[in-house]
Write an enzyme that holds these catalytic residues in place. Structure first.
Site, PDB file in Angstrom:
ATOM      1  CE1 TYR A 398      12.466  58.844  30.284  1.00 52.44           C
ATOM      2  CE2 TYR A 398      11.249  59.062  32.340  1.00 52.44           C
ATOM      3  CZ  TYR A 398      11.609  58.304  31.234  1.00 52.44           C
ATOM      4  OH  TYR A 398      11.114  57.044  31.075  1.00 52.44           O
ATOM      5  CE1 TYR A 402      18.430  65.377  26.257  1.00 54.84           C
ATOM      6  CE2 TYR A 402      16.828  64.655  27.883  1.00 54.84           C
ATOM      7  CZ  TYR A 402      17.585  64.407  26.755  1.00 54.84           C
ATOM      8  OH  TYR A 402      17.502  63.194  26.131  1.00 54.84           O
TER       9      TYR A 402
END
Length: 656
Positions: A398, A402
């Site tokens: 996840y 980022y």
């Protein structure tokens, strides 16, 4: 030509004939605004201001003065909104020169206050007043400058005022402040002007990116020129030393992923519930919206900067944390701040709770606080808070993209952004592989912390424990301090076994503890009595030197992590053969500027002359402007003949 009038000249017929709006005035003021603006703004200003007046064909065309008046008011409105950015369109050389002028003016002003026999408290108030008039200091800067606290005694306040005066007389301090001011004001203007979005500059304007790259280049050159020698006689540049630490994106990104993976394994081993949360801002913080694949100015936008948006996110998150604490709900994880295409910040967070009930309560509280402000606007319920339950073993996946997007240690094929619930691709063209540089420039410009852990052990303890030599653990092993031994083994690679953050968390005590409850904490060198920094402030806490357990049989015993002292090397170039030591040149300490630790010293005395080379200071121009003429003026107490005599002496001295 004078400034643009905001009212028509109707005092008299002659006033009207002399000053009525004309098209040549429009051309003059338009060119003035364009010439002052940053290069990247010029085309946008031409589009916004150079267009003709819209006239309804069914009506008679307005006279020339009316068309000129409308255009002049449009230019004046633009200058009012963006004038600060145009005036601060400065090169770094100009910023440095500005910093020197500011420091010299403050120095002269403080001398004037001393001549006027102001008390130290009065000097502090006068300094604050002067700084506000410069327009270069924000209220946040002022608070950080004086550092006043409620419990300060009068003596404490006097010392802090003295330190503030020394800071503001230092051009290096002003350089830092002015560089930041210029970057933020100009970048805010570019955002409001529509130069930062998916169709143009992504995350940051082109000028902002160039400014950040120039800063990185200056820093790299400074690091490459700075030599340090350790006690073993090895010489390294600071650039070489920085490449070995978390300043290196590869190392920083790898460490972040190690912590995320370890936190995930810890959560899975305790059957904790994981949530992946995306938190965005109300519409009024977004300068640009996308409709039908095209960018449009957001009518709700009120001029907020990315820093304003980050402040809103932090304050709202603090309210969430406070309510969770009142309910006894413990959370831990990591949050990442990143920009939308138009530079508006938003957060992604990996959060774990101990039970399903706690996870449900966390979701409810997040939605409650995030939707309190403008929660009824279009799309707020669907898009402002996005929460997904994480699959077991999927947390690293996840957050990896980022971290890569912000750090750049993983090659990404594309950057993605979420706008109104839709994923859009960020096309950087030839800069595709350098998207993380724009994210870095965005974070550096606005002072936004990209990564923040929540409820996890201190990474400083992890890093310091990795520096501890193995021989120091022998006594801990003999005394049966299993937690310290376990934490130490977890920090180091054991053959094919990688370093394990999960085991480290277990040894440190788990998750969501208070600072004094973790098993290990850092210890600092005792500050020497009378030791001060360059601004005369007493140094109360020394450098980190190691760790110590806070519980168990070995409580309070040090584990030394920093045994080698480093000293800056003077009078040597960066072409010096690294890692070598010439015994003929004498001891390293003799060539060093210091011993690697700050030495106890008293603040330097004031210069006996009280003068510097600033012309305004020598002529007392600033003093006269602030205090007027006083009994300190020679002409007030000397005869004209005496004044002429002294002037002649000064001319003779100057010629010699």
């Amino acid at each position: 030509m004078p400034a643009i009038l905001r009212n028509l000249p109707t005092a008299s017929l002659s006033d009207w004939e002399s000053n009525k709006p004309r098209m040549h005035m429009v051309q003059h003021h338009l060119q003035r605004v364009i010439d002052a603006a940053p290069d990247g703004w010029k085309a946008a200003i031409q589009v916004r201001l150079a267009g003709g007046t819209v006239v309804d064909e069914r009506l008679e065309a307005p006279p020339e003065w009316a068309q000129a008046w409308d255009k002049l008011q449009q230019i004046a409105d633009f200058d009012s909104a963006y004038g600060d950015a145009s005036r601060l369109n400065l090169s770094d050389y100009e910023i440095c020169a500005w910093a020197k002028r500011q420091a010299a003016q403050v120095d002269e002003f403080m001398d004037s206050c001393e001549v006027a026999t102001f008390s130290m408290q009065e000097r502090g108030r006068a300094l604050a007043m002067m700084l506000r008039t410069t327009g270069a200091i924000t209220p946040e800067d002022e608070v950080g400058l004086f550092k006043f606290r409620k419990g300060d005694s009068q003596q404490d306040r006097i010392k802090k005022i003295e330190a503030a005066i020394k800071r503001t007389c230092d051009d290096a301090w002003w350089r830092r402040k002015l560089r930041r001011l210029v970057a933020r004001v100009v970048e805010a203007g570019a955002i409001r002007l529509g130069l930062v979005n998916v169709a143009k500059g992504r995350y940051v304007s082109h000028g902002g990116l160039v400014r950040r790259q120039a800063q990185i280049k200056r820093n790299a050159e400074a690091l490459a020129r700075s030599l340090y020698r350790n006690e073993a006689g090895q010489v390294y540049t600071l650039a070489e030393l920085a490449a070995l630490g978390t300043a290196n994106p590869l190392i920083r990104g790898g460490e972040l992923m190690t912590r995320v993976r370890g936190a995930e394994e810890y959560a899975d081993s305790h059957s904790h519930v994981g949530l992946f949360v995306t938190l965005t801002l109300p519409s009024k913080y977004h300068p640009v919206t996308i409709r039908g694949g095209k960018t449009r100015h957001n009518k709700k936008y009120q001029g907020a900067t990315p820093r304003d948006g980050q402040k809103w996110l932090c304050e709202t998150w603090a309210k969430v944390r406070a309510k969770l604490d009142r309910k006894g709900i413990k959370i831990y994880g990591l949050r990442v701040a990143e920009p939308h295409h138009d530079a508006t910040p938003h957060w992604h967070a990996l959060l774990w709770t101990e039970t399903q009930a706690d996870a449900h309560a966390l979701e409810t509280i997040l939605r409650e606080y995030w939707l309190k402000e403008d929660g009824g606007e279009r799309g707020a319920q669907e898009n402002r808070v996005c929460i997904k339950r994480m699959d077991r073993g999927g947390a690293a996946g996840y957050v990896a993209k980022y971290i890569a997007k912000s750090v750049g240690h993983i090659a990404l094929t594309e950057h993605q952004d979420l706008v109104n619930g839709d994923q859009i691709a960020m096309d950087f063209g030839p800069e595709e592989s350098q998207g993380h540089q724009r994210v870095d420039a965005w974070a550096a410009t606005w002072g936004i912390r990209q990564f923040q852990t929540i409820g996890l052990p201190s990474v400083t303890a992890w890093r310091e424990l990795r520096r501890v030599s193995a021989d120091q653990l022998e006594l801990f092993a003999q005394e049966g301090d299993r937690l310290t031994m376990s934490a130490y083994r977890a920090c180091h690679r054991q053959g094919d076994l990688r370093a394990d953050w999960r085991v480290f968390m277990e040894a440190m005590g788990g998750h969501a503890l208070k600072r004094n409850q973790w098993h290990l904490r850092t210890v600092h060198r005792m500050a020497v009595d009378g030791q001060v920094n360059k601004y005369g402030e007493v140094i109360e806490v020394g450098r980190i030197v190691g760790l110590q357990p806070q519980k168990g049989r070995m409580r309070g015993r040090w584990l030394v992590s920093r045994r080698i002292a480093w000293a800056p090397v003077a009078a040597e170039s960066s072409t010096h053969a690294a890692h070598s030591f010439d015994a003929e040149n004498g001891d390293a300490a003799e060539q060093a500027q210091g011993t690697g630790t700050a030495q106890a010293r008293d603040p330097q005395d004031r210069a006996w002359t009280g003068f510097n080379n600033c012309t305004a200071r020598i002529t007392h121009g600033l003093r006269r402007a602030l205090f007027g003429r006083g009994d300190h003026e020679m002409s007030d107490w000397a005869t004209p003949e005496t004044v002429a005599h002294f002037r002649a002496l000064r001319q003779m001295e100057a010629q010699q």
